[in-house]
Design an enzyme around this catalytic site. Sequence first.
Site, PDB file in Angstrom:
ATOM      1  N   TYR A 178       0.847  -1.206   0.000  1.00  0.00           N
ATOM      2  CA  TYR A 178       0.000   0.000   0.000  1.00  0.00           C
ATOM      3  C   TYR A 178       0.882   1.256   0.000  1.00  0.00           C
ATOM      4  CZ  TYR A 178      -3.832  -3.211   1.007  1.00  0.00           C
ATOM      5  OH  TYR A 178      -4.742  -4.224   0.935  1.00  0.00           O
ATOM      6  N   TRP A 182      -3.691   6.389   2.408  1.00  0.00           N
ATOM      7  CA  TRP A 182      -5.066   5.863   2.505  1.00  0.00           C
ATOM      8  C   TRP A 182      -5.825   6.664   3.545  1.00  0.00           C
ATOM      9  CZ3 TRP A 182      -2.397   2.776  -0.613  1.00  0.00           C
ATOM     10  CH2 TRP A 182      -3.097   1.905  -1.458  1.00  0.00           C
ATOM     11  N   GLY A 224     -13.900  -0.137   3.729  1.00  0.00           N
ATOM     12  CA  GLY A 224     -12.644  -0.515   4.379  1.00  0.00           C
ATOM     13  C   GLY A 224     -12.579  -2.008   4.665  1.00  0.00           C
ATOM     14  N   ASP A 244     -12.877  -4.779   2.529  1.00  0.00           N
ATOM     15  CA  ASP A 244     -12.963  -5.010   1.091  1.00  0.00           C
ATOM     16  C   ASP A 244     -13.772  -6.232   0.651  1.00  0.00           C
ATOM     17  OD1 ASP A 244     -11.126  -3.037   1.501  1.00  0.00           O
ATOM     18  OD2 ASP A 244      -9.536  -3.931   0.324  1.00  0.00           O
ATOM     19  N   ARG A 292      -5.690 -13.040   0.567  1.00  0.00           N
ATOM     20  CA  ARG A 292      -6.197 -11.869  -0.147  1.00  0.00           C
ATOM     21  C   ARG A 292      -7.570 -12.143  -0.758  1.00  0.00           C
ATOM     22  NH1 ARG A 292      -4.193  -7.087   0.703  1.00  0.00           N
ATOM     23  NH2 ARG A 292      -5.142  -6.553  -1.268  1.00  0.00           N
ATOM     24  N   TYR A 300      -8.297 -12.024   4.892  1.00  0.00           N
ATOM     25  CA  TYR A 300      -8.606 -10.606   4.930  1.00  0.00           C
ATOM     26  C   TYR A 300      -9.824 -10.276   5.802  1.00  0.00           C
ATOM     27  CZ  TYR A 300      -6.422  -6.521   2.954  1.00  0.00           C
ATOM     28  OH  TYR A 300      -5.705  -5.366   2.804  1.00  0.00           O
ATOM     29  N   GLU A 309      -0.687  -6.667   9.666  1.00  0.00           N
ATOM     30  CA  GLU A 309      -1.897  -6.004   9.165  1.00  0.00           C
ATOM     31  C   GLU A 309      -3.131  -6.481   9.916  1.00  0.00           C
ATOM     32  OE1 GLU A 309      -2.372  -6.664   4.998  1.00  0.00           O
ATOM     33  OE2 GLU A 309      -3.963  -5.161   4.769  1.00  0.00           O
TER      34      GLU A 309
HETATM   35  C1  GLC Z   1      -7.186  -2.628   2.482  1.00  0.00           C
HETATM   36  C2  GLC Z   1      -8.168  -2.574   3.645  1.00  0.00           C
HETATM   37  C3  GLC Z   1      -8.557  -1.127   3.891  1.00  0.00           C
HETATM   38  C4  GLC Z   1      -7.319  -0.311   4.150  1.00  0.00           C
HETATM   39  C5  GLC Z   1      -6.265  -0.490   3.039  1.00  0.00           C
HETATM   40  C6  GLC Z   1      -4.921   0.113   3.423  1.00  0.00           C
HETATM   41  O1  GLC Z   1      -7.733  -2.205   1.303  1.00  0.00           O
HETATM   42  O2  GLC Z   1      -9.284  -3.351   3.389  1.00  0.00           O
HETATM   43  O3  GLC Z   1      -9.433  -1.035   4.973  1.00  0.00           O
HETATM   44  O4  GLC Z   1      -7.622   1.034   4.276  1.00  0.00           O
HETATM   45  O5  GLC Z   1      -6.052  -1.857   2.806  1.00  0.00           O
HETATM   46  O6  GLC Z   1      -4.473  -0.382   4.643  1.00  0.00           O
END
Ligand code: GLC
Length: 422
Positions: free
Chosen positions: A28, A32, A158, A160, A193, A346, A390
């Site tokens: 990431y 975010w 959030g 997903d 995932r 996840y 995470e």
């Molecule tokens: C994933 C999670 C999301 C989060 C992002 C960055 O997409 O589902 O909630 O904001 O990762 O951590």
Amino acid sequence: MNVHIDDAKRILVANDRGGYTVPTDRLYPFQWNWDSAFVAMAFALYDADRGYRELERLVEGQWADGMIPHIVFHQPSDTYFPGAAVWRTKHTIPTSGITQPPVFAIALRKVHEAAGPDADTRTLPLYEAALKWHRWWYSARDPESTGLVALLHPWESGSDNSPAWDIALARVPMTTDTPVLRKDTGHVNAAMRPRDEDYSRFIHLVDTYAACGWEPAKQWEKAPFKVAEIQTTAILLKAGEDLEHLARELGRGQDAAEIAAFNGLTRQAMLAQWRPALSRFVSRDLVSGEDVEAPTQAGFIPLLSLDLEKSIVDALVDEMKAWSKGLKVAFPTTKPGIAGWEPKRYWRGPAWAIINWLLIDGLRRNDRPDAAEELRRSTVAAIEAEGFAEYFDPVTGEGCGGLGFSWTAAAYMWLTMSTPRL
Ligand code: GLC
């Protein structure tokens, strides 16, 4: 593992890319939305200036219509899909075209209260950004003024790939204009995932909304996925309470009345989503008109922003205990044992520190410090055993997904530095 507050701080330093914090390296690599809000709350504990900076950098991505996007692509990176080019948005800096849970104003209040005498000057532009965003939620995502706000893409929650979306997402075609070139499974185990078919549908939605020019009314009309969502709405109400408080502090009486009206409407609407037979609150699928009954953590998040009567709180806590029974780490994001429960995948089972943080605050608010403390200990112990993963497999306690994760570090700080102990 010997985990200390300083290690948590070091994670935030390592993930700093210039006044904003990426969730984790590579998987990431941008800013975010709700991750940054949680991180800002951690900064409020020891560096209010840096907390402001985090929020200011996020607001650089705010659209003219008030929406604060779920990703702000401050600098390029090729380690993430879907990157800036897929979204085809028109803001001055590249962003995604969807949003994320509005934790922002909750964080702003905490940073404001931690700041010194100049707080008002620094808070004011961020307060105005938050107010604009809340107005966007109520106009763009609740055009019929029901009090519940709707999501047009599962990523906006959030959570997903939560089972909460299974029925609504199954209606979304898997065809895409954009080739789906996943990068996430190159960073972490594919078994942890979302699946490929989920991704095709996620990207179908992105293509659909890009074709609407990201115009809210057009998207509302065309959306094949539209869920009035209880977790997001609960967070919006808590943020609305904090925003109303800030409005009064800043002498914005008229704004305060406007926000209080939003909050009142939402409070009533949320109460109507309580389902005694399920011992949970539910979301509503606006395409089918049906309740979303999939058993996920979302049904308990209203604790955060409602002052519930004792019988409801007791039912929620009993249900939470039943789900957590025998687990090494609470709280599972999907009820253990149901078809579709996957403790490593996840949002289909694992425990997430930030969700626990929301639940802990909610349990305290509703006079259950005992249950709050149990969950706090479980969360802190999981992080101390496995580090800042995470999320965690609730059965084995194993830390999963990306490592060195910012919001897990933030949650660790919040749950060890700020909380009243019993
Ligand atoms: C994933 C999670 C999301 C989060 C992002 C960055 O997409 O589902 O909630 O904001 O990762 O951590």
